[in-house]
Design a protein around this motif. Structure first.
Motif, short mmCIF file in Angstrom:
data_model
loop_
_atom_site.label_atom_id
_atom_site.label_comp_id
_atom_site.label_asym_id
_atom_site.label_seq_id
_atom_site.Cartn_x
_atom_site.Cartn_y
_atom_site.Cartn_z
N GLU A 75 0.60 -1.00 0.48
CA GLU A 75 -0.31 -0.11 0.56
C GLU A 75 0.78 1.52 0.41
O GLU A 75 0.54 2.25 -0.98
N ALA A 114 2.64 1.88 -2.93
CA ALA A 114 1.50 2.09 -4.37
C ALA A 114 0.49 3.72 -4.08
O ALA A 114 0.70 4.14 -5.49
N ASP A 115 1.35 4.23 -3.38
CA ASP A 115 0.88 5.70 -2.99
C ASP A 115 1.30 6.89 -3.47
O ASP A 115 2.79 6.63 -3.19
N LYS A 116 0.72 7.73 -3.80
CA LYS A 116 1.85 7.88 -4.64
C LYS A 116 2.66 9.26 -3.79
O LYS A 116 3.95 9.68 -3.73
N ARG A 117 1.98 9.61 -2.91
CA ARG A 117 3.11 10.57 -1.77
C ARG A 117 3.94 9.88 -1.20
O ARG A 117 4.86 10.57 -0.73
N SER A 118 3.97 8.74 -1.60
CA SER A 118 5.60 7.92 -0.91
C SER A 118 6.69 8.33 -2.12
O SER A 118 7.56 7.77 -1.58
N ALA A 119 6.56 8.66 -2.99
CA ALA A 119 7.51 9.17 -4.20
C ALA A 119 8.87 9.86 -3.93
O ALA A 119 9.68 9.08 -4.00
N ARG A 145 11.57 7.88 -1.49
CA ARG A 145 12.04 7.10 -2.54
C ARG A 145 12.73 5.89 -2.37
O ARG A 145 13.56 4.96 -1.95
#
Length: 826
Positions: A632, A635-640, A643
């Motif tokens: 999860e 898959a979350d864009k906020r974790s980009a 890195r």
């Protein structure tokens, strides 16, 4: 000690004083003791220096200063009657009703003159009063520095350099007979201006417009500008010497003419009596004490809250020192006060030694170890520590936000906030509070008026521009004192509290004892509510307050404090090492109401997710037994920005540091826990950062400290002994240091070794004193008066009148010896 003839110099006047009077002079002017003068002559010289006289004048009250100003425009020396006439007038009716103050001036003048004599600003008998020359130069009128009295130069001073022909023209216009020389012409004109009958007759012939010109100059400034072709009224005055030229475009009203127009008075409004501090309101003393105690408790809470904000390291220190404007504003918002009040609390914590720079490379402010000791004290003792620090501090929080002399902004905790007069102003303001009946609140304006009377030279002249930022600083400090005293609980509802009265009397234990019953007892419980809040109906016991401040956020303060529980606050408690069961037990123990079900669910829900994710240093990694949670996160864009990449089914690695990874995941709604290199959960406890041991800032003294009685007694003995040595008459010379043979003054006596030995042995047998020249091991030569006691082994043991102690001198270092005409020990 007395003299049969009037003193001729200040040194003679001081020499005629008793020891008590000399000690009073040194107490009033402690700068004269740095270092201790060698003799009376040096003391008199030092008392006449410009810096010392300025300091002494600044400590005079208004009437003593007016007395000195009157002496500055009087003849030197001036009889007491002349001085009294300059202050009261000559009894003529000038329409201003001087009769009311005449008696007060007559009654107050001896006291003012005694003050001036005690401080060595005036010397001489009443028949011949002398103002010291430096004070006369400072207070006498000149074109560059007009006299505070508004008087101009005398006729003799204003006509110096005037041509003899012009003087004769003035005499003719004034109806005076011609003279043969300028000196007699000036004397004739002066005599006219000081003769009330003849002067009145001259002014009766003046045009009305000319009298109007005199009215504008009579009370000062006495100088006026004229054109090359002045108007007829001005020409009439100039022709008769009532206006004398200073330059091609400037004229002055001579002093003698001004005094006639003033009815003989040097001051327009003499102020012999100190203004009364009036009452603005009268309150119940017990209500005042309760209000002050409540504010004192608020002050303690505010200081604690401030230092909790900076527990883990406070704001960074500016390169020039102090807090930035942004940090001060942030602190004010956190404390829910205005920025000036926040600056006061910050400066108070710093002055009390509870706050200091940490000394690290990236220097920040933090609490000191003394803060932890302070927290352990009872509330009343903590308050007395704060109040005492405030009274003694020279740092002036009211200056924050202003500018220094160079236009630079003054910041809180900055280097330029010390004002040496601040402690004296605070104590004087509170002393005026204490002089009123208990429960009486003074009128601030009457308070300022009284302070200006007590120290007139510390405030600017009326109309002075405050552009420099320092104009009338003493009055501004007085107003800041009134406001700060209310914030600190020194006053309550505008009146001085009884605990503050004890503190002013240097009795902190009594102040604490009076405050203790008025401070509310801390509570051991709160009231939990269904909306995830807790209400503390009063101050809480320290362990309860500290734990609750971690578990919940303060939502509002006042008579009751409201705490709100949030997922973030609960996680904060879990990070500090608490388990969910500990939190449930804590709330059940300390709540007078049942623990609401929503709060229990909140704690269990956060605890269930807390530590489910583990953060370590790899640069950083995340591990979790639940692969779905890691999927999860990925898959979350906020974790980009983090890195992340998968190292194993239950491990993710990140190129960010552990702290940033913790913050990032928490912002995404997770509750990760940090772990050590051994895999254990790291517990973060609040408030562990402290500076190295620090001492409170040292107040900047306004001048040399007031000497104690022991030092004064020793100093007077040393000065007397030195004066005895300096003025001793040597047999065979017939001279003293002040005597008719200046060439011999200061010369070392010269005798052969045999003569020296024989003379000191004879003196030891007879108990008499001798004069010796002595060269010490450093080659410094001096003259001493000694009374030999024992002579043996190449040494003489003697009582040294100069040093006022018994000393031993090698005979080979004595250049010579001479007997004294009179034994100085008699």
């Amino acid at each position: 000690m007395g003299t049969t003839t009037p003193p001729r110099t200040l040194a003679e006047a001081l020499r005629a004083r008793g020891d008590t009077s000399l000690a009073g002079l040194l107490r009033a002017r402690p700068d004269l003791l740095s270092p201790v003068p060698n003799d009376i002559t040096q003391l008199a010289t030092r008392a006449g220096t410009r810096a010392s006289v300025v300091r002494a004048l600044e400590h005079l009250d208004r009437f003593a200063l007016q007395t000195a100003q009157a002496l500055a425009v009087a003849p030197d020396p001036a009889p007491y009657a002349t001085l009294l006439a300059l202050l009261t007038g000559d009894g003529q009716d000038d329409g201003e009703g001087r009769d009311d103050t005449g008696a007060a001036i007559t009654a107050a003048l001896p006291g003012a003159l005694a003050t001036l004599r005690e401080q060595a600003l005036v010397w001489g008998e009443d028949e011949a009063l002398h103002l010291v020359r430096t004070a006369r130069e400072l207070l006498a009128p000149s074109p560059q520095h007009p006299s505070p009295t508004g008087l101009g130069p005398t006729v003799a001073e204003a006509t110096a350099g005037m041509s003899p022909g012009r003087l004769q023209e003035i005499l003719a216009a004034a109806g005076l007979p011609p003279t043969h020389d300028p000196v007699s012409a000036v004397a004739s004109l002066t005599e006219l201006f000081t003769d009330r009958t003849r002067m009145a007759a001259l002014l009766d012939t003046a045009p009305v417009e000319a009298l109007a010109v005199l009215d504008r100059l009579v009370w000062g400034p006495p100088y006026g500008e004229v054109t090359a072709n002045p108007a007829p009224p001005v020409r009439w005055l100039r022709d008769r010497g009532l206006l004398l030229p200073v330059s091609t475009r400037t004229v002055v009203l001579p002093r003698e003419a001004a005094l006639h127009l003033r009815a003989g008075r040097a001051h327009r409004v003499p102020e012999p009596v100190a203004p009364t501090v009036t009452a603005a309101a009268e309150r119940d003393p017990q209500a005042v004490d309760r209000a002050a105690a409540g504010q004192a408790f608020t002050a303690l809470s505010t200081i604690e809250e401030l230092l909790k904000l900076w527990n883990n390291g406070g704001p960074a220190i500016l390169r020039a020192g102090g807090l930035s404007v942004r940090e001060l504003k942030r602190t004010a918002n956190a404390l829910d006060v205005s920025e000036p009040i926040a600056a006061f609390w910050v400066e108070l914590a710093y002055a009390a030694g509870l706050l200091a720079p940490d000394g690290e490379a990236d220097e920040r402010y933090a609490a000191t170890p003394a803060y932890d000791d302070w927290l352990e004290l009872p509330a009343q003792d903590r308050w007395t520590r704060l109040a005492s620090s405030w009274l003694a501090a020279t740092r002036t929080a009211g200056l924050v936000g202003g500018q220094d002399a160079k236009g630079r902004a003054l910041s809180a905790l900055g280097p330029d906030l010390d004002r040496s007069a601040a402690p004296e102003v605070r104590r004087r303001v509170l002393a005026l509070f204490a002089a009123l009946p208990a429960g009486t609140a003074p009128d601030p304006q009457s308070l300022l008026t009284r302070l200006r009377w007590e120290r007139p030279l510390r405030t600017p002249a009326p109309g002075a521009s405050p552009a420099s930022g320092e104009a009338d600083l003493r009055s501004r400090m007085a107003l800041w004192t009134v406001n700060e005293a209310e914030l600190l609980g020194v006053t309550g509802r505008g009146a001085l509290s009884s605990q503050a009265r004890a503190l002013l009397d240097e009795a902190p234990r009594e102040a604490a004892a009076r405050l203790a019953p008025l401070i509310p007892e801390p509570l051991d419980h709160v009231l939990l509510q269904a909306d995830l809040t807790a209400v503390a109906p009063g101050p809480l016991e320290r362990p309860l307050a500290e734990t609750l401040s971690v578990l919940a956020d303060v939502e509002s303060k006042g008579g009751a404090t409201v705490y709100r529980f949030t997922p973030g606050s609960v996680r904060r408690a879990l990070d500090a090492g608490q388990a969910a069961s500990d939190l449930h037990a804590f709330l059940a123990t300390h709540s007078r109401t049942p623990v609401p079900q929503p709060l229990s669910y909140l704690i269990d829900d956060v605890a269930r997710r807390h530590g489910h994710l583990r953060i370590g240093a790899a640069s950083a990694y995340v591990r979790c037994d639940d692969e779905a949670v890691l999927n999860e996160i990925l898959a979350d864009k906020r974790s980009a920005a983090l890195r992340l990449r998968r190292l194993a089914p239950t491990v993710l690695a990140s190129q960010t540091d552990p702290a940033s990874l913790l913050d990032g995941l928490r912002e995404m709604g997770y509750a990760p826990a940090a772990e050590s290199a051994e895999g254990d959960v790291l517990i973060t406890r609040a408030g562990a950062r402290r500076t190295p041991p620090r001492t409170p800032p040292t107040p900047v003294p306004e001048g040399p400290p007031v000497p104690d009685s022991t030092l004064l007694s020793a100093a007077v003995r040393a000065i007397r002994a030195g004066d005895t040595a300096a003025r001793a008459v040597r047999v065979g010379t017939g001279s003293t240091q002040d005597g008719p043979d200046p060439a011999s003054a200061g010369e070392l006596p010269r005798t052969t070794p045999a003569e020296t030995l024989a003379t000191v042995q004879a003196a030891a047998m007879t108990g008499s004193a001798v004069w010796i020249g002595y060269v010490n091991a450093d080659g410094a030569a001096s003259q001493r008066v000694i009374a030999p006691v024992k002579v043996e082994g190449g040494f003489v043991t003697a009582y040294d009148h100069t040093a006022d102690e018994v000393r031993t001198y090698p005979l080979h270092r004595i250049t010579g010896v001479a007997e004294l005409a009179d034994d100085p020990s008699d």
